[in-house]
Design a protein around this motif. Structure first.
Motif, mmCIF file in Angstrom:
data_model
loop_
_atom_site.group_PDB
_atom_site.id
_atom_site.type_symbol
_atom_site.label_atom_id
_atom_site.label_comp_id
_atom_site.label_asym_id
_atom_site.label_seq_id
_atom_site.Cartn_x
_atom_site.Cartn_y
_atom_site.Cartn_z
ATOM 1 N N ALA A 242 -4.206 -0.228 14.697
ATOM 2 C CA ALA A 242 -3.596 -0.157 13.368
ATOM 3 C C ALA A 242 -2.429 -1.116 13.286
ATOM 4 O O ALA A 242 -1.774 -1.402 14.293
ATOM 5 C CB ALA A 242 -3.131 1.269 13.067
ATOM 6 N N VAL A 243 -2.197 -1.618 12.068
ATOM 7 C CA VAL A 243 -1.023 -2.448 11.783
ATOM 8 C C VAL A 243 -0.297 -1.795 10.615
ATOM 9 O O VAL A 243 -0.888 -1.552 9.568
ATOM 10 C CB VAL A 243 -1.420 -3.888 11.409
ATOM 11 C CG1 VAL A 243 -0.177 -4.702 11.066
ATOM 12 C CG2 VAL A 243 -2.195 -4.548 12.537
ATOM 13 N N VAL A 244 0.964 -1.460 10.823
ATOM 14 C CA VAL A 244 1.728 -0.730 9.813
ATOM 15 C C VAL A 244 3.026 -1.464 9.529
ATOM 16 O O VAL A 244 3.718 -1.898 10.453
ATOM 17 C CB VAL A 244 2.042 0.709 10.282
ATOM 18 C CG1 VAL A 244 2.681 1.509 9.146
ATOM 19 C CG2 VAL A 244 0.802 1.410 10.797
ATOM 20 N N SER A 245 3.359 -1.596 8.256
ATOM 21 C CA SER A 245 4.613 -2.230 7.877
ATOM 22 C C SER A 245 5.785 -1.293 8.141
ATOM 23 O O SER A 245 5.702 -0.081 7.927
ATOM 24 C CB SER A 245 4.591 -2.605 6.398
ATOM 25 O OG SER A 245 5.871 -3.045 5.982
ATOM 26 N N LYS A 246 6.892 -1.843 8.610
ATOM 27 C CA LYS A 246 8.100 -1.049 8.805
ATOM 28 C C LYS A 246 8.691 -0.597 7.465
ATOM 29 O O LYS A 246 9.556 0.288 7.440
ATOM 30 C CB LYS A 246 9.147 -1.854 9.586
ATOM 31 C CG LYS A 246 8.949 -1.824 11.095
ATOM 32 C CD LYS A 246 10.126 -2.461 11.805
ATOM 33 C CE LYS A 246 10.110 -2.167 13.297
ATOM 34 N NZ LYS A 246 11.253 -2.772 14.007
ATOM 35 N N ARG A 247 8.217 -1.185 6.402
ATOM 36 C CA ARG A 247 8.673 -0.773 5.070
ATOM 37 C C ARG A 247 7.929 0.472 4.595
ATOM 38 O O ARG A 247 8.290 1.073 3.582
ATOM 39 C CB ARG A 247 8.457 -1.902 4.074
ATOM 40 C CG ARG A 247 9.185 -3.195 4.438
ATOM 41 C CD ARG A 247 8.798 -4.327 3.512
ATOM 42 N NE ARG A 247 9.381 -5.596 3.925
ATOM 43 C CZ ARG A 247 9.092 -6.768 3.348
ATOM 44 N NH1 ARG A 247 8.231 -6.820 2.345
ATOM 45 N NH2 ARG A 247 9.652 -7.887 3.796
ATOM 46 N N SER A 248 6.901 0.867 5.313
ATOM 47 C CA SER A 248 6.119 2.042 4.944
ATOM 48 C C SER A 248 6.892 3.320 5.259
ATOM 49 O O SER A 248 7.808 3.322 6.093
ATOM 50 C CB SER A 248 4.793 2.064 5.712
ATOM 51 O OG SER A 248 4.036 0.896 5.469
ATOM 52 N N PRO A 249 6.518 4.426 4.616
ATOM 53 C CA PRO A 249 7.133 5.717 4.978
ATOM 54 C C PRO A 249 6.886 6.034 6.450
ATOM 55 O O PRO A 249 5.855 5.654 7.014
ATOM 56 C CB PRO A 249 6.411 6.712 4.065
ATOM 57 C CG PRO A 249 5.886 5.891 2.926
ATOM 58 C CD PRO A 249 5.557 4.549 3.510
ATOM 59 N N LEU A 250 7.812 6.745 7.062
ATOM 60 C CA LEU A 250 7.683 7.093 8.477
ATOM 61 C C LEU A 250 6.401 7.874 8.738
ATOM 62 O O LEU A 250 5.766 7.703 9.783
ATOM 63 C CB LEU A 250 8.899 7.911 8.922
ATOM 64 C CG LEU A 250 8.939 8.336 10.397
ATOM 65 C CD1 LEU A 250 8.904 7.120 11.314
ATOM 66 C CD2 LEU A 250 10.175 9.180 10.662
ATOM 67 N N ASP A 251 6.005 8.713 7.787
ATOM 68 C CA ASP A 251 4.782 9.504 7.956
ATOM 69 C C ASP A 251 3.561 8.613 8.151
ATOM 70 O O ASP A 251 2.605 9.004 8.820
ATOM 71 C CB ASP A 251 4.561 10.422 6.754
ATOM 72 C CG ASP A 251 5.510 11.617 6.765
ATOM 73 O OD1 ASP A 251 6.147 11.846 7.805
ATOM 74 O OD2 ASP A 251 5.606 12.302 5.727
ATOM 75 N N GLU A 252 3.579 7.432 7.562
ATOM 76 C CA GLU A 252 2.448 6.521 7.703
ATOM 77 C C GLU A 252 2.377 5.955 9.122
ATOM 78 O O GLU A 252 1.290 5.815 9.696
ATOM 79 C CB GLU A 252 2.567 5.389 6.689
ATOM 80 C CG GLU A 252 1.292 4.570 6.547
ATOM 81 C CD GLU A 252 1.324 3.686 5.316
ATOM 82 O OE1 GLU A 252 1.038 2.475 5.450
ATOM 83 O OE2 GLU A 252 1.642 4.203 4.226
ATOM 84 N N VAL A 253 3.541 5.663 9.696
ATOM 85 C CA VAL A 253 3.578 5.203 11.082
ATOM 86 C C VAL A 253 3.082 6.306 12.011
ATOM 87 O O VAL A 253 2.245 6.076 12.897
ATOM 88 C CB VAL A 253 5.014 4.794 11.485
ATOM 89 C CG1 VAL A 253 5.060 4.382 12.953
ATOM 90 C CG2 VAL A 253 5.506 3.649 10.597
ATOM 91 N N LEU A 254 3.573 7.518 11.801
ATOM 92 C CA LEU A 254 3.174 8.643 12.645
ATOM 93 C C LEU A 254 1.699 8.973 12.458
ATOM 94 O O LEU A 254 1.019 9.386 13.405
ATOM 95 C CB LEU A 254 4.037 9.867 12.325
ATOM 96 C CG LEU A 254 5.538 9.686 12.561
ATOM 97 C CD1 LEU A 254 6.294 10.954 12.174
ATOM 98 C CD2 LEU A 254 5.828 9.314 14.011
ATOM 99 N N GLY A 255 1.192 8.763 11.249
ATOM 100 C CA GLY A 255 -0.228 9.000 11.002
ATOM 101 C C GLY A 255 -1.104 8.065 11.811
ATOM 102 O O GLY A 255 -2.166 8.461 12.313
ATOM 103 N N ALA A 256 -0.668 6.813 11.967
ATOM 104 C CA ALA A 256 -1.424 5.863 12.783
ATOM 105 C C ALA A 256 -1.407 6.279 14.241
ATOM 106 O O ALA A 256 -2.399 6.134 14.958
ATOM 107 C CB ALA A 256 -0.851 4.460 12.615
ATOM 108 N N VAL A 257 -0.278 6.833 14.690
ATOM 109 C CA VAL A 257 -0.167 7.286 16.079
ATOM 110 C C VAL A 257 -1.102 8.454 16.339
ATOM 111 O O VAL A 257 -1.841 8.480 17.333
ATOM 112 C CB VAL A 257 1.288 7.681 16.403
ATOM 113 C CG1 VAL A 257 1.367 8.414 17.746
ATOM 114 C CG2 VAL A 257 2.180 6.449 16.424
ATOM 115 N N THR A 258 -1.109 9.439 15.454
ATOM 116 C CA THR A 258 -1.940 10.624 15.666
ATOM 117 C C THR A 258 -3.420 10.331 15.460
ATOM 118 O O THR A 258 -4.274 11.051 15.991
ATOM 119 C CB THR A 258 -1.516 11.762 14.718
ATOM 120 O OG1 THR A 258 -1.577 11.305 13.359
ATOM 121 C CG2 THR A 258 -0.092 12.213 15.029
#
Length: 207
Positions: free
Chosen positions: A111-127
Motif C-alpha cells: 500500500a501507498v498512503v499519503s501522510k495528508r490522509s487521516p491516521l485511520d487510513e494509515v492504520l487501515g493499510a497496516v491491519t
C-alpha cells in the motif's frame, strides 16, 4: 488519498502483526508507534530514524509489516526501500508519502498512503497487510541464554559472572554478544527485545 493495494489480501489465519516504523521524523515515529500499539492484534516491533538502524532491527527480528517514509536526506526513495525489503523480504511494505504520488523506483508495495490522509487510513493499510508467523529470532548459545536469564531478573554483570562462575571479562563478552545479536544499544534494550522475541527459556546451541 486512498491506499493503493498492490498485493492480494491475507491468507490463512488472522495472525498477530508486528510493525517496524521507519521515519526520519521523531514526531511521526512516536505518533505511529502509539497508534499501532492501540490496535488489536498488532504490535509495534520498533522504530528507526535512520536506514542503518532500520536494517539492523529488520534483520534481528523481521516484522510482518514495514511502515516506511522513504524520504531520507541524500538517499533516493527506491534505494531506501530496497535495503529494507532485502533485510525483511517477507514483510508487507506500506509506504508513506508526502505527496499524492511517489516514485518507488519499481519497488513493489502492499500500500501507498499519503501522510495528508487521516491516521485511520494509515492504520487501515497496516491491519489489511498480510500477517505471518514471527521469525524465530537470532541463535544464542546456551551460555548466552543463561546470562540473558539472569539479566532479565535484574542481576548486574558482577552478580551474573559470580553466579555462572565466569570471569567479569567473559561475562562482558557475552553481554556484548547479546547486544550485537539483538541489535540493542543497552542492556535494558536487550531484555526488552529478548522478551519480544520470546527467547527466555529457549534451548541454546552449544558454545
Amino acid at each position: 488519498m486512498a491506499a493503493h493495494h498492490t498485493v492480494a489480501a491475507r491468507t490463512g489465519a488472522d495472525l498477530r502483526r508486528s510493525v517496524l516504523v521507519v521515519d526520519v521524523e521523531q514526531v511521526w515515529r512516536e505518533l505511529l508507534s502509539r497508534a499501532i500499539g492501540r490496535l488489536a492484534g498488532v504490535e509495534c516491533a520498533g522504530t528507526a530514524g535512520s536506514v542503518e538502524r532500520a536494517v539492523v532491527l529488520a534483520e534481528t527480528a523481521p516484522p510482518s509489516v514495514l511502515l516506511v517514509d522513504p524520504d531520507f536526506p541524500g538517499v533516493p526513495a527506491g534505494a531506501v526501500l530496497r535495503r529494507l525489503v532485502t533485510a525483511a523480504p517477507d514483510a508487507a511494505l506500506v509506504v508513506l508519502v508526502d505527496a499524492d504520488a511517489a516514485d518507488l523506483d519499481g519497488v513493489p508495495a502492499f500500500a501507498v498512503v499519503s501522510k495528508r490522509s487521516p491516521l485511520d487510513e494509515v492504520l487501515g493499510a497496516v491491519t489489511a497487510a498480510p500477517a505471518r508467523v514471527a521469525a524465530p529470532g537470532p541463535a544464542l548459545t546456551r551460555r548466552e541464554l543463561e546470562v540473558l536469564e539472569l539479566l532479565e531478573r535484574g542481576r548486574s554483570a558482577t552478580v551474573i559472572a559470580a553466579h555462572l562462575v565466569m570471569s567479569p571479562a567473559t561475562c562482558r563478552s557475552h553481554l556484548a554478544a547479546l547486544r550485537r545479536k539483538l541489535g540493542a544499544h543497552s542492556l535494558l534494550e536487550v531484555v526488552v527485545r529478548a522478551q519480544h522475541l520470546g527467547l527466555a527459556g529457549r534451548p541454546g546451541r552449544d558454545g
